[in-house]
Design an enzyme around this catalytic site. Structure first.
Site, PDB file in Angstrom:
ATOM      1  N   GLU A 228      54.470  66.274  16.050  1.00  0.00           N
ATOM      2  CA  GLU A 228      53.003  65.532  16.552  1.00  0.00           C
ATOM      3  C   GLU A 228      53.341  64.132  16.727  1.00  0.00           C
ATOM      4  OE1 GLU A 228      50.147  63.635  16.761  1.00  0.00           O
ATOM      5  OE2 GLU A 228      49.734  63.668  14.479  1.00  0.00           O
ATOM      6  N   CYS A 262      47.225  58.519  16.947  1.00  0.00           N
ATOM      7  CA  CYS A 262      47.550  59.264  17.943  1.00  0.00           C
ATOM      8  C   CYS A 262      46.322  59.793  18.700  1.00  0.00           C
ATOM      9  CB  CYS A 262      48.316  60.330  17.139  1.00  0.00           C
ATOM     10  SG  CYS A 262      47.806  61.342  15.831  1.00  0.00           S
TER      11      CYS A 262
HETATM   12  P1  NDP Z   1      58.518  56.041  14.774  1.00  0.00           P
HETATM   13  O1  NDP Z   1      58.702  57.113  15.502  1.00  0.00           O
HETATM   14  O2  NDP Z   1      59.656  55.107  14.928  1.00  0.00           O
HETATM   15  O3  NDP Z   1      58.674  56.048  13.201  1.00  0.00           O
HETATM   16  C1  NDP Z   1      57.832  57.256  12.663  1.00  0.00           C
HETATM   17  C2  NDP Z   1      58.828  58.011  11.701  1.00  0.00           C
HETATM   18  O4  NDP Z   1      59.913  58.411  12.394  1.00  0.00           O
HETATM   19  C3  NDP Z   1      59.305  57.131  10.575  1.00  0.00           C
HETATM   20  O5  NDP Z   1      59.449  57.553   9.400  1.00  0.00           O
HETATM   21  C4  NDP Z   1      60.456  56.475  11.282  1.00  0.00           C
HETATM   22  O6  NDP Z   1      61.392  55.917  10.149  1.00  0.00           O
HETATM   23  C5  NDP Z   1      61.126  57.714  11.686  1.00  0.00           C
HETATM   24  N1  NDP Z   1      62.143  57.539  12.604  1.00  0.00           N
HETATM   25  C6  NDP Z   1      62.382  56.454  13.468  1.00  0.00           C
HETATM   26  N2  NDP Z   1      63.289  56.653  14.585  1.00  0.00           N
HETATM   27  C7  NDP Z   1      63.751  58.037  14.096  1.00  0.00           C
HETATM   28  C8  NDP Z   1      64.925  58.777  14.523  1.00  0.00           C
HETATM   29  N3  NDP Z   1      65.578  58.616  15.610  1.00  0.00           N
HETATM   30  N4  NDP Z   1      65.136  59.987  14.015  1.00  0.00           N
HETATM   31  C9  NDP Z   1      64.307  60.417  13.133  1.00  0.00           C
HETATM   32  N5  NDP Z   1      63.335  59.696  12.257  1.00  0.00           N
HETATM   33  C10 NDP Z   1      63.140  58.597  12.868  1.00  0.00           C
HETATM   34  O7  NDP Z   1      57.206  55.268  15.023  1.00  0.00           O
HETATM   35  P2  NDP Z   1      56.877  53.713  15.287  1.00  0.00           P
HETATM   36  O8  NDP Z   1      56.320  53.111  13.863  1.00  0.00           O
HETATM   37  O9  NDP Z   1      58.073  52.994  15.653  1.00  0.00           O
HETATM   38  O10 NDP Z   1      55.729  53.595  16.256  1.00  0.00           O
HETATM   39  C11 NDP Z   1      56.215  53.489  17.531  1.00  0.00           C
HETATM   40  C12 NDP Z   1      55.325  54.490  18.475  1.00  0.00           C
HETATM   41  O11 NDP Z   1      55.333  55.864  17.966  1.00  0.00           O
HETATM   42  C13 NDP Z   1      53.709  53.970  18.346  1.00  0.00           C
HETATM   43  O12 NDP Z   1      53.380  53.199  19.190  1.00  0.00           O
HETATM   44  C14 NDP Z   1      53.053  55.521  18.866  1.00  0.00           C
HETATM   45  O13 NDP Z   1      53.209  55.728  20.147  1.00  0.00           O
HETATM   46  C15 NDP Z   1      54.074  56.448  17.880  1.00  0.00           C
HETATM   47  N6  NDP Z   1      53.301  56.940  16.878  1.00  0.00           N
HETATM   48  C16 NDP Z   1      52.731  58.194  16.628  1.00  0.00           C
HETATM   49  C17 NDP Z   1      52.145  58.183  15.583  1.00  0.00           C
HETATM   50  C18 NDP Z   1      51.173  59.425  15.561  1.00  0.00           C
HETATM   51  O14 NDP Z   1      50.322  59.606  14.573  1.00  0.00           O
HETATM   52  N7  NDP Z   1      51.437  60.551  16.219  1.00  0.00           N
HETATM   53  C19 NDP Z   1      52.226  57.394  14.345  1.00  0.00           C
HETATM   54  C20 NDP Z   1      52.812  56.306  14.514  1.00  0.00           C
HETATM   55  C21 NDP Z   1      53.771  56.075  15.744  1.00  0.00           C
HETATM   56  P3  NDP Z   1      61.543  54.295  10.042  1.00  0.00           P
HETATM   57  O15 NDP Z   1      60.373  53.961   9.825  1.00  0.00           O
HETATM   58  O16 NDP Z   1      62.601  54.387   8.900  1.00  0.00           O
HETATM   59  O17 NDP Z   1      62.173  53.807  11.251  1.00  0.00           O
END
Ligand code: NDP
Length: 454
Positions: A228, A262
């Site tokens: 998602e 999102c």
């Molecule tokens: P991320 O995708 O970085 O974070 C979401 C989760 O993924 C966190 O638990 C994070 O861990 C983890 N993660 C980060 N990098 C990796 C990787 N390479 N492999 C596996 N897991 C990973 O989102 P951000 O917080 O950086 O937000 C950036 C953008 O993501 C937003 O601008 C938006 O576009 C999107 N987003 C969308 C959401 C939604 O509801 N669909 C929610 C949040 C963000 P850690 O925190 O330890 O890096």
């Protein structure tokens, strides 16, 4: 990224946490795997008793848990309370309905007797974001625990206290060790875990980058995944819409959760007959929003989740301006202290510019005036994303015809896309795949086992 609570209202670090060692992670996976062998044999009644207990505890501790959400990611407090209510409702919903959703499905083959049994598959690994720290976890964990799977959960590094609080709720409700485990690890380490044979399925909510790397690892290891990801939902306003009500919906759709959802309405598309009136009222309303302390009951828009998120959004707005966009209101950091962004409206965005295709994850709306319904549909579909969207008109039949032509996972008519326990949630295109919630959400990590009797 260190694992720590930083209050985005002040940008002060409140508490830091150590990551789990390799050995601790290995032990946690082992527990999840061995608990699966016993949990899969429990009755739906037994599972439901536990899940209802988690929901009850959540409601009892609502104020304390909501304060944690607001502290760690800046959500306006009343909305944090709303998130706890919604999460408890999701838990109850699956506790009440899982047995029916997963009942044997009798088949009518040409010969013999047969049915399909829905069996759990094992320990699942969830990677979840900070924007709805309880809701995102619960919509993955509740159906899967009710289905007989076990959960390993890696939460976003900026919400560690919420992550621990969720695990504590399960413990306090009497969950066996290994049923729900919080993995205190960084995002970087997540993909490595996908290879582990003891993990049977992957679910990630977050950015496209994180989703792609987890999906790649899942593909390589032939494991099921649900993603998602982001969205850039359209909000289409037709000639006969009630403009004042539609402006209210537009504010709700764009500014809820300080714009970091999102399924937030992000691209506001108005047909020319009413575009100027809508734009004038929408701009005035955005400019009047009260930005401030998310614990203050009068605040309408709180800080972004972090200073880094604020810097990213400010940079995006600058790039949009360079590409020809105009700032109708806002566009700047709101205060010196804290990760606050002024609620912002951008106009004059150009299709074809790379910025047009970016998601704006914060209180920044973009506005488009179009000739007619067809141009609105074309513009709505001109996006790499396909998560939600909404249409505003008194003519419901017309709206349903338009909904049919929009490439997204969800379309709401006369209200912005939102989530409730009994409706499926998920997207298409670069917004991900798979569904969460409702009856559909519980079938993602299930073995549909055919049993035939001769
Ligand atoms: P991320 O995708 O970085 O974070 C979401 C989760 O993924 C966190 O638990 C994070 O861990 C983890 N993660 C980060 N990098 C990796 C990787 N390479 N492999 C596996 N897991 C990973 O989102 P951000 O917080 O950086 O937000 C950036 C953008 O993501 C937003 O601008 C938006 O576009 C999107 N987003 C969308 C959401 C939604 O509801 N669909 C929610 C949040 C963000 P850690 O925190 O330890 O890096």
């Amino acid at each position: 990224m260190p694992i720590q609570t930083t209050n985005p209202a002040t940008n002060k670090v409140v508490k830091s946490f150590n990551e789990m060692t390799e050995k601790q992670v290995d032990q946690a996976i082992d527990n999840a795997n061995s608990t699966f062998s016993s949990w899969r044999k429990t009755s739906f009644k037994e599972r439901a008793t536990l899940i209802h207990k988690v929901a009850d505890l959540m409601r009892t501790k609502k104020t304390e848990l909501a304060k944690l959400i607001t502290l760690e990611m800046g959500k306006v407090f009343a909305q944090s309370e709303g998130e706890i209510d919604l999460s408890a409702n999701i838990l109850d919903y699956y506790a009440d309905h899982a047995e029916t959703f997963l009942a044997d499905k009798k088949l009518n083959p040409d010969s013999g007797e047969a049915f399909v049994r829905s069996s759990p598959i094992g320990a699942l690994f969830g990677v979840m974001p900070w924007n709805f720290p309880f809701y995102q976890v619960v919509r993955f964990a509740a159906p899967n625990i009710m289905a007989g799977n076990t959960i390993l959960l890696k939460h976003a590094s900026i919400v560690p206290q919420c992550a621990i609080a969720i695990e504590d709720l399960f413990k306090e409700a009497g969950a066996p060790e290994g049923l729900y485990t919080n993995l205190m690890i960084s995002g970087k380490r997540s993909t490595g875990l996908v290879e582990d044979v003891r993990i049977k399925g992957i679910s990630l909510t977050g950015s496209e980058g994180a989703g792609a790397s987890m999906a790649e690892a899942a593909g390589k290891n032939l494991k099921r995944s649900v993603l998602e990801l982001g969205g850039s939902d359209s909000f289409i306003i037709l000639e006969d819409a009630d403009i004042d009500k539609t402006v209210e919906m537009a504010i709700l759709g764009r500014m809820n959760n300080n714009g970091q959802s999102c399924v937030a309405s992000k691209r506001f598309i108005a047909v020319e007959a009413i575009a100027d009136e809508f734009l004038e009222k929408f701009t005035a309303k955005i400019a009047s929003l009260k930005v401030g302390d998310p614990m203050d009951a009068n605040t309408q828009v709180g800080p972004l989740s972090s200073e880094e998120a604020l810097q990213g959004l400010l940079d995006q707005v600058k790039r949009f301006e360079k590409a020809g966009a105009k700032v109708a209101t806002g566009g700047k950091r709101a205060f010196e202290e804290g990760a606050y962004m002024q609620p912002t409206l951008l106009t004059n965005l150009k299709r074809g510019e790379p910025t047009f295709y970016e998601e704006l994850f914060g209180p920044v709306a973009s506005f488009y005036k179009v000739k007619d319904e067809q141009e609105a549909i074309d513009l709505a579909n001109d996006s790499p994303f396909g998560l939600g969207g909404s249409i505003y008109t008194k003519d419901i039949e017309r709206a349903i015809k338009i909904a049919d032509q929009i490439d997204s996972g969800m379309i709401f008519i006369n209200s912005p896309t939102a989530s409730q326990p009994d409706l499926p949630f998920g997207g298409t295109k670069r917004s991900g795949y798979g569904r969460e919630l409702s009856e559909q959400g519980i079938h993602e990590f299930i073995n549909k086992k055919l049993i035939r009797v001769s």
